[in-house]
Scaffold this motif. Structure first.
Motif, PDB file in Angstrom:
ATOM      1  N   THR A  37      27.220  28.188   0.565  1.00  0.00           N
ATOM      2  CA  THR A  37      27.072  29.462  -0.145  1.00  0.00           C
ATOM      3  C   THR A  37      27.683  29.375  -1.537  1.00  0.00           C
ATOM      4  OG1 THR A  37      27.209  30.658   1.961  1.00  0.00           O
ATOM      5  CG2 THR A  37      27.560  31.936  -0.042  1.00  0.00           C
ATOM      6  N   THR A  38      28.828  28.696  -1.636  1.00  0.00           N
ATOM      7  CA  THR A  38      29.474  28.498  -2.939  1.00  0.00           C
ATOM      8  C   THR A  38      28.547  27.743  -3.885  1.00  0.00           C
ATOM      9  OG1 THR A  38      31.669  28.468  -1.915  1.00  0.00           O
ATOM     10  CG2 THR A  38      31.485  27.488  -4.098  1.00  0.00           C
TER      11      THR A  38
ATOM     12  N   LYS B  19      25.253  27.556  -3.628  1.00  0.00           N
ATOM     13  CA  LYS B  19      24.079  28.400  -3.877  1.00  0.00           C
ATOM     14  C   LYS B  19      24.313  29.328  -5.061  1.00  0.00           C
ATOM     15  CE  LYS B  19      21.525  32.266  -1.812  1.00  0.00           C
ATOM     16  NZ  LYS B  19      21.397  33.132  -0.608  1.00  0.00           N
ATOM     17  N   TYR B  20      25.504  29.878  -5.150  1.00  0.00           N
ATOM     18  CA  TYR B  20      25.813  30.821  -6.231  1.00  0.00           C
ATOM     19  C   TYR B  20      26.411  30.136  -7.464  1.00  0.00           C
ATOM     20  CZ  TYR B  20      24.715  34.994  -3.525  1.00  0.00           C
ATOM     21  OH  TYR B  20      24.057  35.974  -2.822  1.00  0.00           O
TER      22      TYR B  20
ATOM     23  N   LEU C 156      31.436  37.815  -6.441  1.00  0.00           N
ATOM     24  CA  LEU C 156      30.120  38.404  -6.257  1.00  0.00           C
ATOM     25  C   LEU C 156      30.338  39.866  -5.891  1.00  0.00           C
ATOM     26  CD1 LEU C 156      27.014  38.067  -6.008  1.00  0.00           C
ATOM     27  CD2 LEU C 156      27.400  37.554  -3.578  1.00  0.00           C
TER      28      LEU C 156
ATOM     29  N   ARG D 104      28.576  43.411  -4.984  1.00  0.00           N
ATOM     30  CA  ARG D 104      27.282  43.820  -4.436  1.00  0.00           C
ATOM     31  C   ARG D 104      27.311  45.289  -4.038  1.00  0.00           C
ATOM     32  NH1 ARG D 104      26.401  40.216   0.262  1.00  0.00           N
ATOM     33  NH2 ARG D 104      25.532  38.713  -1.203  1.00  0.00           N
TER      34      ARG D 104
ATOM     35  N   GLU E 107      23.412  43.141  -7.124  1.00  0.00           N
ATOM     36  CA  GLU E 107      24.636  42.355  -7.144  1.00  0.00           C
ATOM     37  C   GLU E 107      24.849  41.748  -8.524  1.00  0.00           C
ATOM     38  OE1 GLU E 107      23.850  39.611  -3.923  1.00  0.00           O
ATOM     39  OE2 GLU E 107      23.133  38.070  -5.321  1.00  0.00           O
TER      40      GLU E 107
ATOM     41  N   MET F  89      27.391  38.632 -10.501  1.00  0.00           N
ATOM     42  CA  MET F  89      28.329  37.521 -10.354  1.00  0.00           C
ATOM     43  C   MET F  89      29.187  37.424 -11.605  1.00  0.00           C
ATOM     44  SD  MET F  89      28.842  35.003  -8.077  1.00  0.00           S
ATOM     45  CE  MET F  89      29.666  33.419  -7.977  1.00  0.00           C
TER      46      MET F  89
ATOM     47  N   ARG G  51      32.632  35.155 -13.198  1.00  0.00           N
ATOM     48  CA  ARG G  51      33.358  33.920 -12.950  1.00  0.00           C
ATOM     49  C   ARG G  51      34.716  33.927 -13.641  1.00  0.00           C
ATOM     50  NH1 ARG G  51      29.046  31.024 -10.905  1.00  0.00           N
ATOM     51  NH2 ARG G  51      27.037  31.861 -11.596  1.00  0.00           N
TER      52      ARG G  51
END
Length: 303
Positions: free
Chosen positions: A179-180, A182-183, A192, A194, A199, A201, A203
């Motif tokens: 998952t890490t 993927k994003y 993230l 939502r 949603e 993102m 950083r």
């Protein structure tokens, strides 16, 4: 169509239990929980910061390769970060890595093992790993320390050990790594945020005001800060809720000046309602509670 009033804002932190800027994000997260209450849910995805320190290299901070040299440079880097984010850090005796324990993956897997038992306790456990790593200089990638910390916060130690060494915890961590990826959350923390189908993102280290703006934007103003009081009772409740807090966490949650914070802590001290626990270059505050104990010399047990 779901009513907006029934929706939660999810804040998912891509993290590692020993990431210093994740440690520095704790005041903002606790302010979010204080200001928004049950309108938000904070959860964590384990990103695995260091698979093997001997094969890792952070050019900017000269961290990687030799474990002992890395420990020295990490300690210096964490102290510098602490001067900015305000959370306690202990550099004396700092030894996060060794040849036998070169990875932060055990801490990540430990969190997933705790999650198999209880989500609330797992999140307390994650916080406890952060404290022990950053402010107590404990080598938290050893099984012995992880079991000790799990027991401290109320997890069933035997079940935790079984889950920690199980294939299930490893698989759960690998799913988090996927998952890490993927994003594209290559730096920690990343968040993230939502709301329903929407949603966003972000950083890196974020301040509370940034989260507030994103929550307002995604929910179109449906999710708002709740009314809250700024007094000794509210602050004592905050301390009791979280159990162990750094002064900066109280200051951030209640928008206090240095003078206001110190005045309130002195008052609570004088009323014998809080405890202070030294930790590296700072300290933690906890609620004053009765200690049930028995004296082996006298045979007397009392509160």
């Amino acid at each position: 169509m779901q009513n907006k009033k029934n929706k939660l804002v999810e804040i998912i932190e891509f993290t590692d239990p020993v990431c210093t800027w994740c440690w520095g994000s704790e005041p903002a997260l606790r302010k979010l929980e204080t200001r928004y209450g049950n309108q938000i849910k904070i959860s964590f995805i384990m990103g695995g910061l260091v698979k093997d320190i001997t094969a890792f290299y952070d050019h900017f901070n000269n961290i990687g390769g030799d474990p002992e040299r890395s420990n020295s440079n990490i300690a210096r880097h964490w102290v510098e970060a602490s001067e900015r984010h305000g959370m306690p850090v202990k550099s004396e005796g700092f030894r996060l890595f060794s040849k036998e324990h070169p990875s932060t993956y055990p801490q990540n897997i430990a969190y997933k093992a705790a999650l198999m038992q209880d989500e609330v306790l797992a999140n307390k456990f994650l916080r406890r790993i952060r404290e022990a790593s950053a402010a107590e200089a404990k080598q938290t990638n050893t099984t012995e320390v992880l079991v000790e910390l799990a027991s401290e916060i109320g997890l069933d130690a035997s079940r935790f050990l079984n889950d920690f060494t199980s294939e299930g915890a490893q698989i759960a961590f690998e799913q988090d790594l996927a998952t890490t990826a993927k994003y594209g959350a290559h730096g920690f923390p990343s968040f993230l945020i939502r709301y329903g189908e929407k949603e966003m993102m972000v950083r890196g280290y974020q301040r509370y005001e940034g989260f507030k703006a994103i929550i307002s934007h995604l929910s179109e103003g449906a999710i708002r800060e709740q009314l809250f009081m700024v007094n000794e009772g509210a602050i004592l409740s905050f301390i009791a809720t979280f159990g162990s807090v750094a002064p900066v966490e109280i200051q951030t949650a209640f928008d206090l000046s240095d003078q206001e914070l110190e005045s309130i802590l002195i008052s609570l001290d004088e009323k014998d309602q809080i405890t202070r626990r030294e930790a590296g270059n700072g300290y933690f505050i906890g609620p004053k509670v009765s200690v049930m104990a028995c004296d082996s010399r006298t045979g007397v047990c009392q509160a």
